[in-house]
Design a protein around this motif. Structure first.
Motif, mmCIF file in Angstrom:
data_model
loop_
_atom_site.group_PDB
_atom_site.id
_atom_site.type_symbol
_atom_site.label_atom_id
_atom_site.label_comp_id
_atom_site.label_asym_id
_atom_site.label_seq_id
_atom_site.Cartn_x
_atom_site.Cartn_y
_atom_site.Cartn_z
ATOM 1 N N GLY A 1 -44.615 -73.277 49.640
ATOM 2 C CA GLY A 1 -44.219 -71.966 50.138
ATOM 3 C C GLY A 1 -45.403 -71.163 50.647
ATOM 4 N N SER A 2 -46.507 -71.235 49.930
ATOM 5 C CA SER A 2 -47.717 -70.529 50.359
ATOM 6 C C SER A 2 -48.254 -71.096 51.660
ATOM 7 C CB SER A 2 -48.795 -70.635 49.275
ATOM 8 O OG SER A 2 -48.387 -69.988 48.111
ATOM 9 N N GLU A 3 -48.238 -72.410 51.792
ATOM 10 C CA GLU A 3 -48.712 -73.040 53.031
ATOM 11 C C GLU A 3 -47.825 -72.666 54.207
ATOM 12 O OE1 GLU A 3 -49.058 -77.207 52.367
ATOM 13 O OE2 GLU A 3 -50.635 -76.961 50.868
ATOM 14 N N TYR A 4 -46.517 -72.660 53.986
ATOM 15 C CA TYR A 4 -45.587 -72.282 55.045
ATOM 16 C C TYR A 4 -45.825 -70.830 55.481
ATOM 17 C CZ TYR A 4 -41.305 -71.256 57.540
ATOM 18 O OH TYR A 4 -40.400 -70.871 58.491
ATOM 19 N N PHE A 5 -45.977 -69.932 54.506
ATOM 20 C CA PHE A 5 -46.196 -68.522 54.818
ATOM 21 C C PHE A 5 -47.517 -68.322 55.559
ATOM 22 C CE2 PHE A 5 -47.584 -64.196 53.643
ATOM 23 C CZ PHE A 5 -46.552 -63.492 54.251
ATOM 24 N N ALA A 6 -48.555 -69.023 55.136
ATOM 25 C CA ALA A 6 -49.852 -68.911 55.818
ATOM 26 C C ALA A 6 -49.744 -69.409 57.255
ATOM 27 C CB ALA A 6 -50.911 -69.708 55.059
ATOM 28 N N GLY A 7 -49.023 -70.493 57.469
ATOM 29 C CA GLY A 7 -48.810 -71.003 58.824
ATOM 30 C C GLY A 7 -48.022 -70.028 59.673
ATOM 31 N N TYR A 8 -47.011 -69.409 59.075
ATOM 32 C CA TYR A 8 -46.190 -68.439 59.793
ATOM 33 C C TYR A 8 -47.021 -67.234 60.225
ATOM 34 C CZ TYR A 8 -42.590 -64.953 60.680
ATOM 35 O OH TYR A 8 -41.830 -63.977 61.250
ATOM 36 N N ILE A 9 -47.828 -66.710 59.310
ATOM 37 C CA ILE A 9 -48.673 -65.557 59.621
ATOM 38 C C ILE A 9 -49.691 -65.912 60.707
ATOM 39 C CG2 ILE A 9 -50.445 -64.006 58.681
ATOM 40 C CD1 ILE A 9 -47.565 -63.293 57.901
ATOM 41 N N THR A 10 -50.255 -67.122 60.622
ATOM 42 C CA THR A 10 -51.216 -67.559 61.633
ATOM 43 C C THR A 10 -50.571 -67.631 63.004
ATOM 44 O OG1 THR A 10 -52.417 -68.828 59.975
ATOM 45 C CG2 THR A 10 -52.818 -69.400 62.276
ATOM 46 N N GLU A 11 -49.366 -68.203 63.089
ATOM 47 C CA GLU A 11 -48.662 -68.304 64.371
ATOM 48 C C GLU A 11 -48.326 -66.923 64.925
ATOM 49 O OE1 GLU A 11 -47.969 -70.834 66.409
ATOM 50 O OE2 GLU A 11 -49.117 -72.138 65.081
ATOM 51 N N GLU A 12 -47.931 -66.004 64.075
ATOM 52 C CA GLU A 12 -47.634 -64.648 64.536
ATOM 53 C C GLU A 12 -48.896 -63.980 65.092
ATOM 54 O OE1 GLU A 12 -44.769 -62.743 64.802
ATOM 55 O OE2 GLU A 12 -43.823 -64.676 64.471
ATOM 56 N N ALA A 13 -50.003 -64.154 64.404
ATOM 57 C CA ALA A 13 -51.262 -63.560 64.876
ATOM 58 C C ALA A 13 -51.669 -64.156 66.217
ATOM 59 C CB ALA A 13 -52.362 -63.778 63.840
ATOM 60 N N LEU A 14 -51.493 -65.454 66.375
ATOM 61 C CA LEU A 14 -51.851 -66.093 67.643
ATOM 62 C C LEU A 14 -50.938 -65.637 68.773
ATOM 63 C CD1 LEU A 14 -52.687 -69.693 66.447
ATOM 64 C CD2 LEU A 14 -54.282 -67.951 67.250
ATOM 65 N N MET B 1 -38.354 -78.359 51.611
ATOM 66 C CA MET B 1 -39.149 -77.146 51.577
ATOM 67 C C MET B 1 -38.650 -76.222 50.475
ATOM 68 S SD MET B 1 -41.708 -75.506 52.786
ATOM 69 C CE MET B 1 -42.182 -75.936 54.411
ATOM 70 N N LEU B 2 -37.345 -76.210 50.245
ATOM 71 C CA LEU B 2 -36.820 -75.331 49.211
ATOM 72 C C LEU B 2 -37.283 -75.746 47.830
ATOM 73 C CD1 LEU B 2 -33.171 -74.830 50.486
ATOM 74 C CD2 LEU B 2 -35.031 -73.184 50.537
ATOM 75 N N LEU B 3 -37.461 -77.036 47.639
ATOM 76 C CA LEU B 3 -37.864 -77.525 46.330
ATOM 77 C C LEU B 3 -39.341 -77.893 46.287
ATOM 78 C CD1 LEU B 3 -34.766 -79.783 45.676
ATOM 79 C CD2 LEU B 3 -35.139 -77.436 44.919
ATOM 80 N N GLY B 4 -40.113 -77.470 47.264
ATOM 81 C CA GLY B 4 -41.519 -77.834 47.349
ATOM 82 C C GLY B 4 -42.417 -77.078 46.399
ATOM 83 N N GLY B 5 -41.941 -76.003 45.827
ATOM 84 C CA GLY B 5 -42.755 -75.249 44.889
ATOM 85 C C GLY B 5 -43.577 -74.172 45.559
ATOM 86 N N GLY B 6 -44.413 -73.545 44.754
ATOM 87 C CA GLY B 6 -45.221 -72.432 45.228
ATOM 88 C C GLY B 6 -46.269 -72.821 46.253
ATOM 89 N N GLN B 7 -46.852 -74.010 46.087
ATOM 90 C CA GLN B 7 -47.886 -74.467 47.013
ATOM 91 C C GLN B 7 -47.315 -74.627 48.425
ATOM 92 O OE1 GLN B 7 -51.126 -74.859 46.522
ATOM 93 N NE2 GLN B 7 -51.552 -75.654 48.568
#
Length: 85
Positions: A9-22, A1-7
């Protein structure tokens, strides 16, 4: 994940925000249900604990049953032995 790049990282952040909202949505639903049943404040924590324990026991039962029958255990397309959708 650390070397996965911007894509990645963006997917991880979007998933995190979605889980928080749920999770916030779930808290709202719990409050509405408990207030509609007029559950006393001191019993609300007991009912939440019961719901969590019951859900975990049900999940363990489902996984155990699948494992015992030899079916693949996993989630969605990433489960071993399932066909891709």
């Amino acid at each position: 994940m650390l070397l996965g790049g911007g894509q990645a990282g963006s997917e991880y952040f979007a998933g995190y925000i979605t889980e928080e909202a749920l999770s916030v949505d779930n808290l709202f639903v719990f409050l509405v249900i408990m207030s509609s049943f007029r559950l006393p404040r001191e019993d609300q924590q007991k009912m939440l604990l019961f719901g969590i324990v019951f859900s975990l026991a049900r999940l363990v039962g489902i996984v155990w049953e699948k494992w015992r029958d030899g079916a693949p255990v996993g989630v969605g397309r990433r489960a071993l032995g399932t066909c891709a959708v």
